[in-house]
Write a protein that holds these residues in place. Structure first.
Motif, PDB file in Angstrom:
ATOM      1  N   THR A  24       4.665   9.101  -4.499  1.00  0.00           N
ATOM      2  CA  THR A  24       5.811   8.300  -4.130  1.00  0.00           C
ATOM      3  C   THR A  24       5.372   7.319  -3.061  1.00  0.00           C
ATOM      4  OG1 THR A  24       7.100  10.271  -4.437  1.00  0.00           O
ATOM      5  CG2 THR A  24       8.197   8.439  -3.322  1.00  0.00           C
ATOM      6  N   VAL A  25       5.742   6.050  -3.240  1.00  0.00           N
ATOM      7  CA  VAL A  25       5.415   5.058  -2.225  1.00  0.00           C
ATOM      8  C   VAL A  25       6.707   4.628  -1.550  1.00  0.00           C
ATOM      9  CG1 VAL A  25       4.388   2.816  -1.735  1.00  0.00           C
ATOM     10  CG2 VAL A  25       3.485   4.220  -3.590  1.00  0.00           C
ATOM     11  N   GLY A  51      -6.359  -0.885   4.862  1.00  0.00           N
ATOM     12  CA  GLY A  51      -6.429  -1.927   3.836  1.00  0.00           C
ATOM     13  C   GLY A  51      -5.250  -1.868   2.883  1.00  0.00           C
ATOM     14  N   ASP A  52      -5.583  -2.027   1.639  1.00  0.00           N
ATOM     15  CA  ASP A  52      -4.604  -2.081   0.572  1.00  0.00           C
ATOM     16  C   ASP A  52      -3.938  -0.711   0.374  1.00  0.00           C
ATOM     17  OD1 ASP A  52      -3.281  -2.795  -1.620  1.00  0.00           O
ATOM     18  OD2 ASP A  52      -5.033  -2.994  -2.949  1.00  0.00           O
ATOM     19  N   THR A  53      -2.616  -0.710   0.290  1.00  0.00           N
ATOM     20  CA  THR A  53      -1.887   0.548   0.056  1.00  0.00           C
ATOM     21  C   THR A  53      -2.351   1.211  -1.239  1.00  0.00           C
ATOM     22  OG1 THR A  53       0.040  -0.362   1.174  1.00  0.00           O
ATOM     23  CG2 THR A  53       0.423   1.529  -0.238  1.00  0.00           C
ATOM     24  N   ARG A  76      -0.955  -0.309   8.403  1.00  0.00           N
ATOM     25  CA  ARG A  76      -1.751   0.776   7.842  1.00  0.00           C
ATOM     26  C   ARG A  76      -0.894   1.612   6.889  1.00  0.00           C
ATOM     27  NH1 ARG A  76      -0.274   2.468  13.192  1.00  0.00           N
ATOM     28  NH2 ARG A  76      -1.272   0.568  13.811  1.00  0.00           N
ATOM     29  N   SER A  77      -1.559   2.334   6.011  1.00  0.00           N
ATOM     30  CA  SER A  77      -0.832   3.187   5.058  1.00  0.00           C
ATOM     31  C   SER A  77      -1.381   4.591   5.168  1.00  0.00           C
ATOM     32  CB  SER A  77      -1.058   2.706   3.634  1.00  0.00           C
ATOM     33  OG  SER A  77      -0.759   1.344   3.527  1.00  0.00           O
ATOM     34  N   VAL A  78      -0.556   5.552   4.823  1.00  0.00           N
ATOM     35  CA  VAL A  78      -1.024   6.936   4.825  1.00  0.00           C
ATOM     36  C   VAL A  78      -0.599   7.613   3.519  1.00  0.00           C
ATOM     37  CG1 VAL A  78       0.994   7.643   6.180  1.00  0.00           C
ATOM     38  CG2 VAL A  78      -0.956   9.157   6.051  1.00  0.00           C
ATOM     39  N   GLY A  79      -1.572   8.292   2.912  1.00  0.00           N
ATOM     40  CA  GLY A  79      -1.266   9.110   1.738  1.00  0.00           C
ATOM     41  C   GLY A  79      -1.380  10.563   2.175  1.00  0.00           C
ATOM     42  N   TYR A  80      -0.327  11.362   1.970  1.00  0.00           N
ATOM     43  CA  TYR A  80      -0.426  12.749   2.424  1.00  0.00           C
ATOM     44  C   TYR A  80       0.045  13.712   1.351  1.00  0.00           C
ATOM     45  CZ  TYR A  80       4.640  12.600   3.477  1.00  0.00           C
ATOM     46  OH  TYR A  80       6.013  12.490   3.389  1.00  0.00           O
ATOM     47  N   LYS A  97       2.285  11.669  -1.328  1.00  0.00           N
ATOM     48  CA  LYS A  97       3.273  10.639  -1.008  1.00  0.00           C
ATOM     49  C   LYS A  97       2.545   9.580  -0.208  1.00  0.00           C
ATOM     50  CE  LYS A  97       7.287  13.631  -0.855  1.00  0.00           C
ATOM     51  NZ  LYS A  97       8.212  14.374   0.005  1.00  0.00           N
ATOM     52  N   VAL A  98       2.914   8.335  -0.422  1.00  0.00           N
ATOM     53  CA  VAL A  98       2.273   7.246   0.327  1.00  0.00           C
ATOM     54  C   VAL A  98       3.340   6.547   1.160  1.00  0.00           C
ATOM     55  CG1 VAL A  98       0.935   5.109   0.180  1.00  0.00           C
ATOM     56  CG2 VAL A  98       0.547   6.942  -1.473  1.00  0.00           C
ATOM     57  N   VAL A  99       3.048   6.387   2.433  1.00  0.00           N
ATOM     58  CA  VAL A  99       3.999   5.750   3.340  1.00  0.00           C
ATOM     59  C   VAL A  99       3.315   4.551   4.002  1.00  0.00           C
ATOM     60  CG1 VAL A  99       5.403   6.058   5.427  1.00  0.00           C
ATOM     61  CG2 VAL A  99       5.140   7.939   3.814  1.00  0.00           C
ATOM     62  N   ASP A 100       4.030   3.442   4.057  1.00  0.00           N
ATOM     63  CA  ASP A 100       3.504   2.244   4.728  1.00  0.00           C
ATOM     64  C   ASP A 100       3.943   2.231   6.176  1.00  0.00           C
ATOM     65  OD1 ASP A 100       2.088   1.102   2.747  1.00  0.00           O
ATOM     66  OD2 ASP A 100       3.772  -0.055   1.959  1.00  0.00           O
TER      67      ASP A 100
END
Lengths: 262, 189
Positions: free
Chosen positions: A114-115, A246-248, A228-232, A221-224
């Motif tokens: 999920t973004v 970088g790029d989400t 920066r972005s974080v995938g957790y 889940k990906v959060v902007d």
């Protein structure tokens, strides 16, 4: 030289006088070599002082300072840009239903991720991971506690601290190499942070924490966040957070691949 | 949320969220820059890296508590420096820090050119010889181009007093630096 001339000299150097006064002072410097010499000496001194202050070693970034900085940003942003009305709750309109179904298909079931652009509701360890990325991954002087190959030598120690076996995954397939690692003490418990770097110097950090038994596991889940972005994702033993600047889509891709591998 | 209820996001809410994100990103960039300057100013004030970090953290903690008092549109940097200055003054009163405390500022990072490194360290050493009342105006103006009016407000000084302290301080600093240089020359000769 009189005090008045000294005050004019300072004000001239610091750009604190208007154009007419500046022209007057310049004429005075042309006529008076002593004033000219004082101007040159003072300008040189100010330049050196600026350089000396700029070069002061204030030490590595401090976690608590960064936390406070983020908290202050939270408080101030409400005053700068007060939130508009929260999303309305109700039955989906037909058009929105179709769009939502497509989005669910694209990001939820098919992509298993999920973004979202909203950062509220993320687990606390993810916020800690983002903060730690900001503090350490961006620090050119003190990014890691254990550099390169030394990370292998402390694997058992890291595992003991975290409470479950962990190791640094190889991300060479994505063109990023392990720079090093550090352990972080947070109110959520110890976190292990591995920092990676690509060929252009862009950094990723992968943060690992023991998964609390009472909390549910979860897919990627990906959060902007700003810049920066974080995938957790959360597994039965370990919780993961991958932070990148970088790029989400790239963060999402690596997080998805890692989650299926680990 | 009730079972069966769903959430839909309006265009206005999306725009609002984007606006918040942009505002936050800008704020974070500004805060990064201001806190870096605060850390340098704190180093000059406290002469000790740990004490400087404590002072920065205390400043931020007070700023968080007083965030509602900050007026959007006013200069955030001046507001933060003013909090730091007042915090430092209170701390000094409480702990009666000796004015003649030994300089503990770590050496500058600059290491590519040894001559330059010595010069920069001399400037910092000379700065520490000045009384604090003269040192503060000099450093505030040197840090990221703070205007006289902003620096005077930070220090809670009338502009005239600020002018004269800055002027006297810079002249005194020059004399000290010249003195240090001639001492070094004598040692070399």
């Amino acid at each position: 030289m009189t005090n008045v001339v000294h005050e004019s000299l300072n004000a001239y150097i610091d750009g604190e006088i208007g154009p007419e006064e500046a022209a007057e002072f310049e004429a005075r410097m042309t006529d008076d070599p002593e004033v000219r010499a004082a101007f040159e000496a003072m300008s040189r001194q100010n330049l050196q002082l600026g350089e000396a202050l700029e070069a002061l070693d204030t030490g590595p970034a401090h976690m608590q300072t960064e936390r406070l900085k983020r908290k202050l940003a939270d408080r101030l942003v409400r005053r700068v840009a007060p939130r508009r009305a929260t999303p309305a709750i109700g039955w989906l309109r037909p058009g929105a239903q179709v769009a939502a179904a497509c989005a669910l298909f694209a990001f939820g079931w098919w992509g298993h991720a999920t973004v979202t652009t909203t950062t509220s509701g993320v687990p606390e360890y993810v916020s800690e991971a983002v903060g730690a990325h900001q503090v350490f991954a961006g620090d050119p002087d003190y990014p890691v506690e254990f550099a390169g190959a030394a990370v292998d030598g402390v694997e058992d120690w890291f595992s003991g601290k975290i409470g479950v076996p962990i190791s640094a995954p190889d991300l060479g397939g994505y063109g990023v190499e392990l720079v090093g690692a550090r352990l972080l003490g947070t109110k959520e418990g110890p976190l292990a942070q591995y920092i990676y770097e690509d060929g252009e110097g862009a950094r990723y950090s992968l943060t690992l924490a023991q998964h609390p038994k009472k909390e549910p596991i979860g897919p990627v889940k990906v959060v902007d966040y700003p810049s920066r972005s974080v995938g957790y994702w959360r597994t039965a033993d370990v919780d993961f957070a991958l932070v990148g600047e970088g790029d989400t889509a790239e963060v999402q891709k690596i997080a998805m691949d890692l989650s299926s591998r680990i | 949320m009730n079972p069966g209820a769903h959430t839909y996001v309006t265009q206005e809410a999306i725009a609002g969220e984007q606006e918040n994100m942009d505002a936050r990103a800008q704020l974070e960039r500004n805060l990064d820059e201001y806190v870096a300057s605060l850390r340098r100013y704190a180093m000059v004030l406290t002469r000790n890296r740990d004490a400087a970090e404590d002072l920065v953290q205390e400043t931020l903690t007070k700023a968080i508590a007083a965030a509602d008092q900050w007026q959007p549109g006013s200069d955030l940097r001046v507001w933060l420096f003013r909090i730091m200055h007042n915090t430092h003054v209170s701390e000094r009163r409480r702990h009666k820090v000796r004015e003649d405390a030994r300089l503990m500022i770590p050496e500058p990072i600059e290491d590519t050119d040894p001559t330059k490194r010595i010069e920069l360290q001399q400037v910092l050493d000379a700065l520490q010889e000045l009384p604090e009342a003269q040192r503060q105006p000099i450093v505030l103006v040197a840090l990221k181009e703070m205007s006289y009016a902003d620096a005077a407000r930070t220090l809670d000084l009338p502009l005239g007093t600020f002018y004269s302290r800055l002027g006297r301080g810079r002249v005194a600093l020059r004399k000290i630096i010249d003195g240090l240089k001639s001492k070094r020359l004598k040692l070399v000769v």
